[in-house]
Write a protein that holds these residues in place. Structure first.
Motif, PDB file in Angstrom:
ATOM      1  N   PHE A   1       0.701  -1.134   0.096  1.00  0.00           N
ATOM      2  CA  PHE A   1      -0.086   0.089  -0.110  1.00  0.00           C
ATOM      3  C   PHE A   1       1.026   1.297  -0.167  1.00  0.00           C
ATOM      4  O   PHE A   1       0.654   2.238  -0.626  1.00  0.00           O
ATOM      5  CB  PHE A   1      -0.804  -0.107   1.358  1.00  0.00           C
ATOM      6  N   LEU A   2       1.940   1.193   0.785  1.00  0.00           N
ATOM      7  CA  LEU A   2       2.855   2.300   0.933  1.00  0.00           C
ATOM      8  C   LEU A   2       3.608   2.659  -0.425  1.00  0.00           C
ATOM      9  O   LEU A   2       3.946   3.934  -0.829  1.00  0.00           O
ATOM     10  CB  LEU A   2       3.828   2.025   2.037  1.00  0.00           C
ATOM     11  N   TYR A   3       3.675   1.608  -0.937  1.00  0.00           N
ATOM     12  CA  TYR A   3       4.864   1.816  -2.249  1.00  0.00           C
ATOM     13  C   TYR A   3       3.681   1.743  -3.659  1.00  0.00           C
ATOM     14  O   TYR A   3       4.378   2.157  -4.585  1.00  0.00           O
ATOM     15  CB  TYR A   3       5.729   0.445  -2.417  1.00  0.00           C
ATOM     16  N   ALA A   4       2.470   1.558  -3.396  1.00  0.00           N
ATOM     17  CA  ALA A   4       1.674   1.387  -4.658  1.00  0.00           C
ATOM     18  C   ALA A   4       1.871   2.898  -5.520  1.00  0.00           C
ATOM     19  O   ALA A   4       2.081   2.577  -6.682  1.00  0.00           O
ATOM     20  CB  ALA A   4       0.265   1.215  -4.118  1.00  0.00           C
ATOM     21  N   PRO A   5       1.603   4.176  -4.937  1.00  0.00           N
ATOM     22  CA  PRO A   5       1.677   5.089  -5.865  1.00  0.00           C
ATOM     23  C   PRO A   5       3.208   5.248  -6.454  1.00  0.00           C
ATOM     24  O   PRO A   5       3.073   5.514  -7.805  1.00  0.00           O
ATOM     25  CB  PRO A   5       1.544   6.210  -4.756  1.00  0.00           C
ATOM     26  N   ILE A   6       4.316   5.027  -5.727  1.00  0.00           N
ATOM     27  CA  ILE A   6       5.448   5.201  -6.408  1.00  0.00           C
ATOM     28  C   ILE A   6       5.772   4.355  -7.395  1.00  0.00           C
ATOM     29  O   ILE A   6       6.597   4.657  -8.250  1.00  0.00           O
ATOM     30  CB  ILE A   6       6.355   5.029  -5.145  1.00  0.00           C
TER      31      ILE A   6
END
Lengths: 358, 276, 269
Positions: free
Chosen positions: C16-21
């Motif tokens: 979830f934390l890395y999804a956008p990046i």
């Protein structure tokens, strides 16, 4: 012997807190001197004041006849072994030991030789290239010692240097420090809260309470003739009884034990009237069957038994004495360990009494 | 006095400016001239026009929900890190958790737009999989989108303080509780959770307070109905050029946040004392 | 509370934390102006566009200057505070440190508007890179203090005294003993402050002068759909850059711990 360090009316305040109160003290050249006292008594503050790490509020401090007021620690003829050892973790053992030689005019090789000699002196020969933070506690302690001694200070200050070591290591280091002190011949000032350590190592001891010096004496005097009840309580074990010193100072009336004649040496410094009488446990004896006391006897009942292996400590309740008397007995061959509740004959000796102002 | 430089700096650039804001909020501005007569007109306007109170209420609600979501989602992660990760690997995990936080905030927010948008990752995924026929529209340009984005942005802020608090707990306390007959679960509620409270409180404050001041996320994600109080402050200052009104809004918002934070800390303290 | 479900949860959380990046490079190399799926094909021309954009290059230059200055000043303030914090105790010390750390929990918009009022209306200054630097130092100093506090608290307080006892002056004791031991902390403080400043938008938007900072410029680009792929390309570079900076900061922090002979207990903050 002349005084190497002289303190006159030294006071130290931290805000409202009075850490050192009117300290007068002479420490002689070449002696092993200890500052002994419970935590918070000011002994470390006094040591740090001598090192220059702490300013004093008032009073004079002279080292080798020179007033130390305003003299920074790096300009004093003292070096310190810190309680935490303060071995520089980013340097090697040799770099630590050679740290204070930075401004020394000697050549690099000569300095390296001096470092190796210092390391050998503390039993760390060949350890020079090791990283300091990889050392054990005892080894760090030795590095701290070598680092201070290499500068050939007039005074070596030791702030509770053995408190972080385990018992075996501590006893070994005690003997080693005595040997080192004799070898280099300089003044050692040791801060400790361990009375046994102070007795074993020191030529003279200053006992401190709440910023004041209670007594300065050699170990034997301190043990046999403590100046105050507080000193007597702090050093070794001591039974205290109420008593009354006769007007001529040659006899005491002891609660529960009766009257005893004493020498002038025992009553010296104590005025007649009510006094406190101290008796060390090892000067009392439980008399077994067939034995008789060389001097005096009393009847009692055993109320507590603590077995130490080589010794047994008994608490003996005697009529007329408020607290049971503690008696220590060597566990010699054939000598039984008595049980609680057993009657006991107590042997005592008026020559071993310690008279203190009440 | 080594503390003097940072202290004076904070005094000059924080305390004095905030004082200036307070002062400005009692003044008025007409185009470019500032009337320094003392007046409560700005505050009166704030409470008279529903737009301001509606925005403030929405802001507080959004921040509250974001805080709740963030902290609840973060606690298990912090717990896992503290209790189930080998000590040697903890710093790697912490490192992985903090990296996204250090990457461009604007771009991260914008990427959520890409994920949640009409032709975004979620919609095209769901449509492609045949689960829905029409792209979902309730996930962008409204309050939900703002909440999701903020919860993502503040995640590491919530995890770190909780993790630190959990790390400080003496493990023998937990063993003692088990030894005294508590189950794993009841040990968690009777020992671990109360002892980690300081970290939880810190996490709540460190998420709740700054989210009030964010105008980027509502601007990009909120659409017309998702604007918050910070957008209004920004508009007053930079577009309407009405600094006194903006100052008054900022003061009211700040006061509300501080009051809520203090009440929260107070309630928490009472709750902990009530137990102990 | 068994470990396995928690581990799965933690890994999902990381995703979830890395999804956008993770999307960044996809669109940065995607041969389409519209940022949406499905992807069209591979291209690098967004990166060449980026290099050709002089306004952006200028904004990046501004931001680098601001970030560098901020890093230096914030670290200097942090050094003062951390050293004072590790040393003497005196009344009100906690309050003063708390006050200095306040920007950490203050909504950024409050910092922004209060500084805007003072700079523009009270002092009548023109907004410039220096107004942004002043504000960034304010918000970065708490981070620097926190990092350097860690470095100073790991120090044995008697270690500097030992150096003085062995013949060094107060200053040379600091230089020879304390500085080498806190040096890694200083480097990581510089890097963290640099990274924060480089990325900061909310305050910079208020205080930036005629020359926008990079985030302010990006903000402008976000309004023009045609420019979005360029933003993606820029974002990709920025992410890569921050990761590199953070890895360096983390390596320095660990080296500092290793040098001081302390067991690693956690990451930043």
């Amino acid at each position: 012997m002349t005084a190497l360090i002289e303190l006159e009316g030294v006071n130290k305040h931290y805000g409202d807190y009075h850490a050192l109160r009117d300290i007068d003290l002479d420490i002689r050249a070449g002696e092993f001197f200890s500052l002994l006292g419970p935590s918070g008594c000011g002994k470390t503050t006094l040591l740090r004041a001598i090192a220059g790490l702490e300013d004093v509020t008032s009073g004079a401090l002279r080292i080798d006849g020179r007033d130390m007021k305003g003299v920074a620690p790096n300009h004093r003829p003292t070096n310190m072994v810190f309680q935490s050892y303060a071995v520089f973790p980013h340097l090697t053992v040799a770099e630590n030991v050679g740290f204070g030689l930075r401004r020394d005019p000697r050549s690099r090789t000569e300095k390296a030789r001096a470092v190796e000699t210092a390391l050998e002196m503390v039993g760390l020969g060949g350890y020079g290239k090791r990283r300091a933070h990889a050392l054990s506690g005892g080894q760090r302690q030795r590095v701290a010692l070598a680092r201070a001694l290499i500068l050939e200070p007039k005074v070596l200050l030791l702030d509770e240097p053995l408190s972080a070591l385990d018992r075996l290591m501590r006893e070994q280091m005690q003997l080693e420090l005595i040997r080192l002190q004799r070898q280099v011949g300089i003044t050692f000032i040791l801060v400790t809260h361990d009375q046994e350590e102070a007795l074993v190592m020191s030529d003279r001891i200053a006992v401190m309470f709440e910023g004041e010096i209670g007594q300065v004496a050699d170990p034997e005097t301190l043990y046999r003739k403590p100046a105050t009840r507080r000193v007597a309580q702090f050093i070794g074990k001591m039974n205290f009884l109420d008593g009354r010193l006769s007007a001529d100072g040659r006899a005491v009336e002891i609660a529960g034990l009766g009257r005893a004649g004493i020498t002038e040496e025992i009553s010296r410094g104590v005025s007649s009237g009510p006094v406190a009488i101290g008796i060390r446990p090892e000067t009392l004896a439980i008399l077994f069957e067939g034995e008789s006391a060389p001097r005096r006897e009393a009847e009692g009942v055993i109320s507590e038994v603590v077995y130490y292996g080589d010794m047994t400590y008994y608490d003996v309740r005697v009529d007329g004495i408020e607290k049971p008397l503690t008696v220590s007995m060597k566990n010699l061959i054939g000598r039984p360990v008595l049980d609680v509740g057993a009657p006991a004959r107590l042997g005592w000796d008026e020559r071993a009494l310690v008279l203190l102002p009440r | 006095m080594l503390l003097a430089p940072p202290f004076l700096y904070a005094l000059a650039l924080l305390a004095l400016p905030i004082l200036a804001v307070v002062l400005f909020s009692f003044w008025t501005q007409d185009f470019m001239t500032i009337d320094t007569g003392f007046t409560l007109a700005n505050y009166r306007e704030f409470f008279d026009k529903p737009i301001y109170t509606v925005l403030l209420g929405r802001s507080l609600m959004v921040s509250g929900i974001v805080t709740l979501v963030t902290v609840i989602l973060a606690y298990p992660v912090a717990y896992f890190l503290s209790f189930h990760v080998a000590p040697a690997r903890k710093s790697l995990w912490l490192f992985l958790i903090t990296i996204p936080f250090w990457t461009s905030y604007l771009i991260r927010v914008f990427l959520w737009k890409v994920i949640l948008g009409y032709n975004g990752v979620i919609n095209s995924g769901l449509v492609g999989a045949g689960i829905i026929d029409e792209p979902l529209s309730f996930i962008l340009y409204n309050v939900n989108a703002v909440i999701i984005t903020l919860a993502h942005a503040f995640a590491p802020f919530a995890i770190l303080p909780i993790f630190v608090a959990l790390e400080k707990i003496d493990r023998s306390l937990i063993e003692a509780s088990r030894d005294l007959g508590e189950t794993r679960i009841s040990t968690f509620f009777r020992v671990t959770l109360p002892l980690s409270m300081p970290g939880l409180v810190a996490a709540v404050l460190i998420v709740f307070i700054p989210t009030i001041g964010d105008y980027v996320t509502p601007e990009l994600m909120g659409g017309a109905g998702g604007k918050l109080i910070a957008n209004m402050i920004q508009t007053q200052f930079l577009q309407l050029n009405n600094a006194p009104m903006g100052a008054a809004i900022a003061i009211v918002a700040m006061t509300c946040v501080t009051a809520i934070a203090l009440v929260f800390v107070g309630l928490n303290r009472r709750w902990l004392r009530g137990r102990g | 509370m068994k470990g396995a479900p928690l581990r799965v949860y933690a890994i999902l959380y990381l995703l979830f934390l890395y999804a956008p990046i993770a999307l960044l490079p996809l669109f940065a190399f995607n041969d389409a102006t519209i940022i949406a799926f499905p992807l069209k094909g591979f291209t690098t021309h967004w990166f060449t566009d980026l290099a050709a954009n002089t306004a952006l290059r200028q904004a990046v230059g501004n931001s680098l200057f601001i970030a560098a200055m901020t890093a230096v000043f914030a670290t200097l303030l942090g050094l003062c505070a951390a050293r004072a914090g590790a040393m003497a105790r005196f009344p009100g010390k906690g309050g003063i440190i708390g006050f200095v750390m306040l920007p950490l929990v203050l909504p950024e918009i409050i910092v922004a508007v209060s500084l805007l009022i003072v700079m523009r209306q009270v002092l009548g200054l023109n907004l410039s890179n220096w107004t942004v630097i002043a504000a960034h130092v304010l918000i970065c100093a708490p981070f620097s203090i926190a990092i350097l506090n860690g470095a100073f608290q790991n120090l044995d307080p008697s270690i500097e005294e030992a150096a003085m006892d062995l013949g060094e002056s107060r200053f040379s004791a600091f230089r020879l003993v304390t500085l080498p031991l806190v040096w890694p902390g200083i480097v990581s403080s510089l890097l963290i402050a640099f990274t924060i400043s480089l990325d900061e938008f909310i305050i910079a938007f208020f205080l930036t002068g005629a020359n926008p900072t990079m985030p302010v410029y990006i903000w402008g680009l976000l309004r023009f759909p045609a420019q979005l792929p360029v933003v993606m390309a820029l974002g990709t570079i920025l992410v890569a850059l921050s990761v590199v900076l953070l890895v360096i900061a983390e390596l320095f922090r660990r080296r500092g711990l290793a040098r001081a002979g302390i067991k690693d207990t956690g990451g930043f903050l």
